[in-house]
Structures are given as C-alpha cells and as structure tokens.
Scaffold this motif. Structure first.
Motif, PDB file in Angstrom:
ATOM      1  N   ASN A 272       1.292   8.246  -4.886  1.00 36.98           N
ATOM      2  CA  ASN A 272       1.979   7.593  -6.005  1.00 36.98           C
ATOM      3  C   ASN A 272       3.432   8.028  -6.047  1.00 36.98           C
ATOM      4  O   ASN A 272       3.733   9.193  -6.296  1.00 36.98           O
ATOM      5  CB  ASN A 272       1.288   7.944  -7.326  1.00 36.98           C
ATOM      6  CG  ASN A 272      -0.090   7.328  -7.416  1.00 36.98           C
ATOM      7  OD1 ASN A 272      -1.047   7.846  -6.846  1.00 36.98           O
ATOM      8  ND2 ASN A 272      -0.179   6.202  -8.082  1.00 36.98           N
ATOM      9  N   LEU A 273       4.313   7.093  -5.791  1.00 37.97           N
ATOM     10  CA  LEU A 273       5.741   7.398  -5.811  1.00 37.97           C
ATOM     11  C   LEU A 273       6.323   7.072  -7.183  1.00 37.97           C
ATOM     12  O   LEU A 273       5.811   6.207  -7.895  1.00 37.97           O
ATOM     13  CB  LEU A 273       6.477   6.590  -4.736  1.00 37.97           C
ATOM     14  CG  LEU A 273       5.944   6.716  -3.305  1.00 37.97           C
ATOM     15  CD1 LEU A 273       6.881   6.027  -2.331  1.00 37.97           C
ATOM     16  CD2 LEU A 273       5.754   8.173  -2.906  1.00 37.97           C
ATOM     17  N   CYS A 274       7.384   7.771  -7.540  1.00 35.41           N
ATOM     18  CA  CYS A 274       8.092   7.515  -8.796  1.00 35.41           C
ATOM     19  C   CYS A 274       9.574   7.402  -8.488  1.00 35.41           C
ATOM     20  O   CYS A 274      10.215   8.392  -8.141  1.00 35.41           O
ATOM     21  CB  CYS A 274       7.840   8.642  -9.792  1.00 35.41           C
ATOM     22  SG  CYS A 274       8.826   8.496 -11.308  1.00 35.41           S
ATOM     23  N   ARG A 275      10.101   6.207  -8.612  1.00 34.96           N
ATOM     24  CA  ARG A 275      11.517   6.000  -8.284  1.00 34.96           C
ATOM     25  C   ARG A 275      12.434   6.719  -9.262  1.00 34.96           C
ATOM     26  O   ARG A 275      13.571   7.008  -8.964  1.00 34.96           O
ATOM     27  CB  ARG A 275      11.851   4.495  -8.262  1.00 34.96           C
ATOM     28  CG  ARG A 275      11.292   3.753  -7.082  1.00 34.96           C
ATOM     29  CD  ARG A 275      11.838   4.262  -5.756  1.00 34.96           C
ATOM     30  NE  ARG A 275      13.260   3.999  -5.580  1.00 34.96           N
ATOM     31  CZ  ARG A 275      13.772   2.914  -5.022  1.00 34.96           C
ATOM     32  NH1 ARG A 275      12.985   1.965  -4.580  1.00 34.96           N
ATOM     33  NH2 ARG A 275      15.075   2.762  -4.893  1.00 34.96           N
ATOM     34  N   CYS A 276      11.933   6.981 -10.486  1.00 35.95           N
ATOM     35  CA  CYS A 276      12.750   7.699 -11.459  1.00 35.95           C
ATOM     36  C   CYS A 276      12.730   9.199 -11.201  1.00 35.95           C
ATOM     37  O   CYS A 276      13.486   9.940 -11.825  1.00 35.95           O
ATOM     38  CB  CYS A 276      12.254   7.429 -12.878  1.00 35.95           C
ATOM     39  SG  CYS A 276      12.374   5.702 -13.364  1.00 35.95           S
ATOM     40  N   GLY A 277      11.824   9.646 -10.363  1.00 39.51           N
ATOM     41  CA  GLY A 277      11.753  11.080 -10.090  1.00 39.51           C
ATOM     42  C   GLY A 277      11.223  11.875 -11.264  1.00 39.51           C
ATOM     43  O   GLY A 277      11.669  12.988 -11.528  1.00 39.51           O
TER      44      GLY A 277
ATOM     45  N   GLY B 181       0.796  -1.223   0.000  1.00 44.76           N
ATOM     46  CA  GLY B 181       0.000   0.000   0.000  1.00 44.76           C
ATOM     47  C   GLY B 181       0.826   1.268   0.000  1.00 44.76           C
ATOM     48  O   GLY B 181       0.292   2.358   0.167  1.00 44.76           O
ATOM     49  N   ALA B 182       2.142   1.142  -0.197  1.00 48.04           N
ATOM     50  CA  ALA B 182       3.011   2.289   0.042  1.00 48.04           C
ATOM     51  C   ALA B 182       3.460   3.035  -1.208  1.00 48.04           C
ATOM     52  O   ALA B 182       4.045   4.104  -1.089  1.00 48.04           O
ATOM     53  CB  ALA B 182       4.238   1.846   0.833  1.00 48.04           C
ATOM     54  N   CYS B 183       3.212   2.503  -2.416  1.00 50.59           N
ATOM     55  CA  CYS B 183       3.793   3.152  -3.597  1.00 50.59           C
ATOM     56  C   CYS B 183       2.781   3.612  -4.632  1.00 50.59           C
ATOM     57  O   CYS B 183       3.068   4.488  -5.437  1.00 50.59           O
ATOM     58  CB  CYS B 183       4.805   2.220  -4.265  1.00 50.59           C
ATOM     59  SG  CYS B 183       4.062   0.856  -5.186  1.00 50.59           S
ATOM     60  N   GLY B 184       1.618   2.999  -4.675  1.00 45.87           N
ATOM     61  CA  GLY B 184       0.568   3.433  -5.601  1.00 45.87           C
ATOM     62  C   GLY B 184       0.650   2.849  -7.001  1.00 45.87           C
ATOM     63  O   GLY B 184      -0.205   3.143  -7.842  1.00 45.87           O
ATOM     64  N   ALA B 185       1.664   2.009  -7.296  1.00 44.37           N
ATOM     65  CA  ALA B 185       1.824   1.482  -8.650  1.00 44.37           C
ATOM     66  C   ALA B 185       0.653   0.588  -9.072  1.00 44.37           C
ATOM     67  O   ALA B 185       0.412   0.385 -10.260  1.00 44.37           O
ATOM     68  CB  ALA B 185       3.138   0.694  -8.751  1.00 44.37           C
TER      69      ALA B 185
END
Ligand SMILES: Cc1cc2nc3c(=O)[nH]c(=O)nc-3n(C[C@H](O)[C@H](O)[C@H](O)COP(=O)(O)OP(=O)(O)OC[C@H]3O[C@@H](n4cnc5c(N)ncnc54)[C@H](O)[C@@H]3O)c2cc1C
Ligand code: SF4
Ligand code: FES
Ligand code: FES
Lengths: 207, 331
Positions: A184-189, A90-94
């Motif tokens: 929603n996190l984005c590891r690529c920024g 539930g932590a990233c939103g993907a």
C-alpha cells in the motif's frame, strides 16, 4: 485462500438484493462447458446467470459482463466508492478489499472470479483501525486510506495466523509492519501516522 | 478490455476439453498478470478458462522426501508451508520477496511460472517489441535498460524473466507437471522457459492446450541450508535488479554441495552452472566465491543502462555464499 478450501458464502435470509438488469441471452453451450459462466435455459440457450456475492454483510445479486472488474463493480454497481482506483495495475494497493477475510487488490480481479464469496470494503469494515487512523493522523488527502485500512485488517489476521514475512522479526515490530504493509503506497507520505495507527491497534490486540 | 467468454470448469478433464476446443482460449489463475495484460491489450483471449475451481491446491509429501505442489496453491500459502520453510527455505524467501502481500494472496504457482516480462516496451502498444509483435523490432535495445537481462539475451530481445519463485525452482531442479487431452508430460524447470533467440514470442515449452497441474520438488538435503537474496531499487515491492538463490554445504573447508540460480539478470530464470562447477570441491572462501561469480558473469552481454549488473551480481553471489558459509560455521 486456496481454491479448494475457499469458504463459499450462501445467501442470508431475505434473499439477494437485486441489482440485475433483465438477464440477457448471451454466450452459448459448446463442448459440454458453459460459456460466459452461463446456465442452459429450458429453451437450450445459455443465459448469463447473476453473480451472487455477499458485500459488507448483505447478499447481492449482480448482472455483470465477464470482463467487468471487481473494483468497477463495487464502485459503479454497488456505489461503494471506498475502494479507490489508483493505478489499476496492482501496484498501489488503493483498491484493496477483503475476500472471505483475505486481502486482495480488486483492480486485477474480474468480478466473475468472486462469485459466491464474501467481500468487505472499508464501508463494511467495522474495526478499531478506522478510528485509530483518525487519532494518529494516518492520512493527509485520504485517497489511499480505505485500501490501507482493509490491507491492515488483512495483515493483522495473516500475522495472527502465523504467515511469515521477509523481515522475520520476533513480534510485530515497526519493520514487520512496514514490510507487511508494503503493498500500500501513500503519495502523501503519511506513513508515520499509518504505522502508529496499526501498531496501536496491534498492541491493543496483543493485550 | 476485449470481450471474452468466461468458463469455470469444476474438474481438470472439463478444463482440458475446453482449452482443446475453444480457439484463442487462455487459463486464468489469480489473474494478477493476465488481467493486467488484457487491460493493456497485450493479451486478447476469446475465452478465459478460470482454473481456480480445480482441485489442484494441495502440497503433498513425496515418498523420497520431496514435495508435490498443486498448480493452484496460492503464493502466500506456499511461502507459509512449514515443509517448504524447513526443507527449501530459499523458495519460501523467494516467494515472500515477490510482489505484495495482496498479490501473493491471489497469485498461483501455475500463473507465477507463466508470468510475462515487465519490459516497459512490451507493455507499451506504441513501442516496437518482437515479443509482442514478431519482426517489429525491439525498442529496448537502445532504450532504458535498467531492468533488462544480461545473460541469455539475443539481438531480438533482452527482456529479463521477472519471477522470484522461478529462480528458486531453477536452483532446486523442480519438475513441472503438465496435462492436456493428449496426455501427461513432465518438464524439467531448466527446459520449461526458453531463451529468446530469434523467436522471443516463444517463452516456454508449454503447448497452448497444456494445463500446469503441479510442480515437483525433488528431495534435496543441501537445500535445508539455503537462502534467497534480492537486490532492488527499494526495500520491498519491486522487481529484482539482481537476485540470488543459493544453497551451500561445506565439508572440511571445501564446497561439498552447491546450488546457485540468479534472477533479474537472465532472459530466463538463470541456473548458474558455470559458477557451481567452479565452486564444487574448491575452497569455501571469499576469493573462490568471487571467482565463481565472475565465471558465470563472463558470458554477460551488457548495454550502457544495465552494465552495472555484472558487478552487482558478482557481489551479491559472493555475499550470499559468504552468509551461508558463516551459518555453516556457526552450526
Ligand atoms: C505490481 C506487481 C508487482 C509484482 N512484483 C513481483 C515481484 O517482485 N516478483 C515476482 O516474482 N512477481 C511479481 N509480480 C508478478 C506476480 O508474481 C504474478 O503476476 C503472479 O505470480 C501470476 O500468478 P497468477 O495466478 O495471478 O497468474 P494469472 O495472471 O492468472 O496467469 C498468468 C499466466 O499463466 C497462465 N496460467 C495460469 N495458471 C495456469 C495453469 N495452471 N496452467 C497453464 N497456464 C496457466 C495464464 O493463462 C496466464 O498466461 C508482480 C505483479 C504485480 C501486478
Ligand atoms: S526486450 Fe523483448 S520484450 Fe522488451 S521490447 Fe525488446 S523484444 Fe519486446
Ligand atoms: S488501483 Fe489496484 S493496486 Fe492500484
Ligand atoms: S493520504 Fe494521500 S495518498 Fe495516502
């Protein structure tokens, strides 16, 4: 999306497409409640009924175990690999999808919880945001993108419905979009492009 | 995930019968905490009773001006309710400060009340944890404690209560309505969550067969001027290091009414009664706000990893009260 008012979707014309394995006899009938979401068959045994959902507009009928996650069910049973498994916590939103138009994270959802509901994944999300993400470079690797797009669609309708956020700005400012998209996190920024894509579509909506 | 039977009763009576007769049954709300913990193997129910089909999703006005919130109202819906925003703004703000929009769309009021700690050792099956396995020990005591509590902790467990919503409920003197086949009960929020003591596995006053049906908010005029402030490691979507729910009424420069509760620092949602007592009737100025905060934090038991929380909580309490006092001045 409160329980009692959730619109329950009926099967459309043509009936459900059938992804079910032969219905196995499972569960039992005790204490007047149905176990394993079963229905009592003529023989008095409980059989696991099919799960019915409308997915991206088509009625689906699925045979799933109670412990099957919604994300796995969409990906593995229906071949909808748009929703991604990033964290499964539930932590990233993907894994974000829309249920009756409301955004949720499908990794913390059991499929059986969504019986009778209408699910939209990025594949079925016919929305100007998809094209705007391309135009504004709202991605690098693209892994978070399906979740970002579904989340942004849900966010725009929440905003239109007057749902508040902790930013409490006048209008859909950049800070508002950032806060409302913080699930929603984005590891690529790729956040700048994501923000531009959403702001662009929101501005067109407002015109 | 361990296999389980799934039932979705349509009425409260059927849900209560099911939980009373199925050994190892658990209620399922939005699933955002239970499904997560089942996947980690921390929760292992034999039967899951999905309560989201029950007709407990309304917010009703009470005759005295209070509100009764059904246990199945989603966190996002509650935060947007105009009556909550007008009469209890700290509650709307606390909800909006919690989790993410997607999670708030799923999470229910009942589930939020019962969400379990985010202590990393509690989640990690390889770690010793008295809460997960009574008597096993507590790896947090000499571990990484940035997220852990400093008030109400014991030598057995220093886990922080993670809920933002519950901090506002503690400040507002909410009452939790519960029901079982044995009857109805009303549990004041201050008695709902338990301190760890020697039995950190016992987290609430709720019996395993009891269903939360509603939360009542008593009428509280002072709460119309209230706020929730949350301090965390990033701007959004993180649990609190420290949070403050506060309501303040100032008359002729003196504190005429105050409610104060803390998150991130307590083993349970922390009503700051020592600070309230210190404030009531005294001057509504910066020095008094700090003294009151210090009175509350005097009882803190810290570890090297979370010792910063006493100073952070003191500053956050004082800042939140200062903002409220300034709002009062501005009318
Ligand atoms: C990534 C992430 C970030 C988060 N961040 C925050 C945060 O910043 N702040 C915050 O406050 N919270 C946060 N949360 C936690 C979130 O608020 C809770 O998971 C949520 O409120 C739980 O509600 P639910 O309905 O999904 O509960 P469920 O998972 O369905 O249930 C939780 C528990 O409550 C029991 N239960 C549910 N309903 C009832 C009922 N009516 N009667 C009796 N028992 C019941 C269940 O048996 C279970 O034990 C976060 C969660 C995640 C995954
Ligand atoms: S602090 Fe509590 S929850 Fe965390 S490891 Fe110790 S006993 Fe377990
Ligand atoms: S995979 Fe669902 S939130 Fe990360
Ligand atoms: S584009 Fe790579 S994670 Fe977002």
């Amino acid at each position: 999306m409160s329980g009692g008012t959730d619109p329950q979707q009926a099967d459309g014309p043509g009936g459900p497409r059938d992804h079910a394995r032969p219905a196995a006899d499972r569960g039992s009938h005790r204490n007047g409640v149905l176990l394993a979401s079963g229905v009592t068959s003529n023989s008095g045994r409980t059989v696991l009924p099919e799960l019915r959902m409308k997915v991206n507009g088509s009625p689906e009928s699925l045979d799933v175990e109670p412990w099957a996650g919604l994300l796995d069910t969409l990906r593995d049973k229906l071949g909808l690999t748009g929703p991604k498994k990033g964290c499964e916590q539930g932590a990233c939103g993907a894994c974000t999808v829309l249920v009756d138009g409301v955004r949720i994270v499908s990794c913390l959802a059991l499929a059986v919880q969504y019986d009778g509901r209408e699910i939209t994944t990025v594949e079925g999300a016919d929305h100007p945001l998809r094209e705007a993400f391309v135009r504004h470079d709202g991605l690098q690797c693209g892994y978070c993108t399906p979740g970002q797009i579904c989340s942004a669609i849900g966010m725009l309708s929440e905003y239109a419905a007057g749902m508040p956020s902790s930013v409490a700005a006048e209008g859909l400012t950049d800070d508002e979009i950032r806060e409302r998209m913080s699930g929603n996190l984005c590891r690529c920024g790729a956040y700048n492009g994501i923000l531009d894509a959403i702001a662009d579509v929101a501005a067109r909506d407002a015109r | 995930m361990k296999p389980f039977a799934y039932v979705k009763p349509a009425d409260v009576e059927a849900a209560l019968r099911a939980v009373a007769t199925e050994p190892g049954a658990k209620f399922l709300g939005g699933g955002t905490n239970l499904v997560d913990l089942m996947r980690e193997g921390v929760e292992r129910p034999d039967t899951v009773i999905d309560v989201t089909g029950l007709p407990l999703d309304a917010v009703d006005d009470l005759p005295d001006g209070g509100l009764r919130i059904g246990a199945l109202v989603r966190n996002s819906v509650l935060a947007a309710d105009p009556r909550i925003r007008a009469r209890y703004p700290m509650l709307s703000q606390a909800l909006l400060a919690g989790a993410s929009p997607q999670l708030r769309n799923m999470a229910t009021v009942g589930g939020n009340l019962l969400q379990r700690t985010r202590c990393a050792y509690f989640y990690d099956a390889a770690a010793a944890c008295n809460k997960r396995e009574p008597g096993a020990g507590c790896d947090a005591l000499d571990g990484f404690t940035r997220g852990h509590a400093v008030l109400g902790v014991s030598g057995s467990c220093i886990a922080a209560h993670p809920s933002d919503m519950c901090v506002a409920l503690a400040a507002l003197d909410a009452v939790v309505e519960v029901r079982s086949v044995r009857g109805d009960r009303r549990i004041p929020i201050g008695e709902f969550h338990l301190l760890p003591g020697d039995t950190p596995q016992n987290e609430t006053a709720l019996a395993p067969d009891e269903l939360i049906t509603a939360v009542e908010l008593p009428a509280l005029p002072v709460a119309a001027r209230s706020r929730y402030r949350k301090v965390r490691d990033r701007a959004s979507y993180a649990f609190a290091l420290v949070s403050v729910a506060a309501a303040l009424e100032v008359r002729d420069g003196a504190v005429a009414g105050v409610r104060l509760a803390l998150g991130g620092v307590g083993a349970k949602p922390w009503r700051a009664r020592a600070a309230e007592e210190a404030l009531l009737g005294g001057a509504a100025d910066e020095a008094a706000f700090r003294r009151a905060a210090e009175a509350e934090l005097a009882a803190a038991t810290v570890r090297p990893g979370n010792a910063f929380k006493t100073a952070l909580a003191t500053a956050t309490i004082a800042a939140t009260l200062r903002e409220l006092a300034r709002e009062e001045d501005a009318g």
